[in-house]
Design an enzyme around this catalytic site. Structure first.
Site, mmCIF file in Angstrom:
data_model
loop_
_atom_site.group_PDB
_atom_site.id
_atom_site.type_symbol
_atom_site.label_atom_id
_atom_site.label_comp_id
_atom_site.label_asym_id
_atom_site.label_seq_id
_atom_site.Cartn_x
_atom_site.Cartn_y
_atom_site.Cartn_z
ATOM 1 C CG LEU A 1 -1.988 -1.030 1.388
ATOM 2 C CD1 LEU A 1 -2.714 -0.854 2.724
ATOM 3 C CD2 LEU A 1 -2.980 -0.958 0.243
ATOM 4 C CG ASP A 2 0.483 4.349 -2.908
ATOM 5 O OD1 ASP A 2 1.253 3.488 -3.364
ATOM 6 O OD2 ASP A 2 -0.319 4.997 -3.602
ATOM 7 N NE ARG A 3 6.180 7.482 5.174
ATOM 8 C CZ ARG A 3 7.356 8.027 5.442
ATOM 9 N NH1 ARG A 3 8.213 8.246 4.463
ATOM 10 N NH2 ARG A 3 7.684 8.346 6.675
#
Length: 317
Positions: A144-146
């Site tokens: 997942l993106d940060r």
């Protein structure tokens, strides 16, 4: 068993059946615990690590029987591996949504990377390995993106990792997100089928673009509610592929970038959302469904909307 490297000798590591399926960077981090992550990423980028006498990409996944060549490299006495502090470990422990012998599912907090590297000392996977020091195997199933929160899967068996990767490739594993988009999205369920390609700018920033020579990428969008007063739409998204920044880029490509997206968004819309109290990207991995009929393994997980997003949504309503 952790390998100990010499400053002057090349070392060779072999991959067991249980280790198969890991990314090469994760495999090396597990085997070379006395070596800083920055060193591992450097020797991968420069091609000093060879697998079966050939060059590989940092995204390569090791296979049983692989012979991995590691160049002479040793950690200095002043360097120590980064360990998440107690507050991060407590946050991760409270975020575990599901746990069994084969799989962990975590409600990843926004702002926390899934793994260390590129200036990030540690992420979710390092935190979980600190929480489960005796676990023989913990590997990220996906990323997942940060700035994205929500359901994140971590395999506890290599067999589960391989099966879930296969399900992700074939579209059998269903993940759904909720997001807030700019403008009025069409009411009908809308499919964006646009190939994506990763690019690195001169500044080192990574950007993803829609381009004909990119990798296939498909996302399905569904309107949950319009907010005409704020020129925004609350949407549900199901990515049918798993490309980097896929949902964010597809939403922007459709003319409705996500609220709080500093990379692909609209400055005026983001500023308006900030004035209303939004302090992060409005993108949350809400649910996932896993069905492995041959092993009678079925799992449905829902991650509640984080309080800051729920409160913001209530304000819009």
């Amino acid at each position: 068993m952790t390998a100990i490297l010499s400053k002057t000798q090349v070392h060779y590591l072999s991959v067991s059946a249980e280790q198969a399926g890991q990314r090469i960077d994760n495999f090396l981090q597990n085997q070379l615990k006395n070596i800083p992550k920055s060193h591992i990423y450097r020797i991968l980028r420069t091609g000093e690590v060879r697998v079966n006498k050939g060059r590989i990409k940092p995204t390569y996944r090791v296979q049983m029987g692989d012979e991995i060549r590691v160049p002479p490299l040793q950690m200095t006495e002043t360097e120590t591996p980064s360990v998440p502090h107690a507050g991060i470990l407590a946050q991760l422990s409270a975020a575990i949504l599901h746990e069994d012998k084969q799989l962990l599912v975590v409600n990843k907090p926004a702002g926390m990377a899934v793994h260390g590297g590129s200036g990030v000392q540690y992420g979710v996977i390092e935190g979980l390995r600190a929480l489960y020091p005796d676990a023989p195997y913990l590997e990220l199933v996906h990323r997942l993106d940060r700035d994205t929160s929500g359901c994140l899967m971590i395999a506890r068996r290599s067999s589960m990792l391989r099966r879930l990767h296969e399900q992700l490739r074939t579209g059998q594993l269903h993940k759904k997100y909720v997001a807030l988009a700019a403008g009025r999205w069409p009411n009908r369920c809308h499919t964006v089928d646009a190939p994506l390609k990763k690019n690195t700018l001169q500044s080192g920033e990574r950007m993803v673009r829609v381009t004909e020579d990119g990798k296939p990428a498909v996302s399905q969008f569904k309107v949950l509610r319009h907010f005409p007063e704020h020129n925004a739409t609350w949407i549900q998204v199901e990515p049918l592929t798993g490309r980097t920044h896929q949902i964010r880029v597809h939403a922007a490509h459709a003319g409705h970038p996500l609220a709080g997206d500093e990379k692909y968004g609209i400055d005026d819309f983001n500023q308006k959302m900030r004035q209303l109290g939004l302090k992060r990207l409005f993108l949350h991995a809400q649910s996932l469904t896993i069905d492995l009929p041959d092993s009678e393994y079925h799992l449905e997980i829902n991650a509640p909307l984080p309080p800051e997003l729920q409160q913001f949504l209530d304000k819009l309503q």
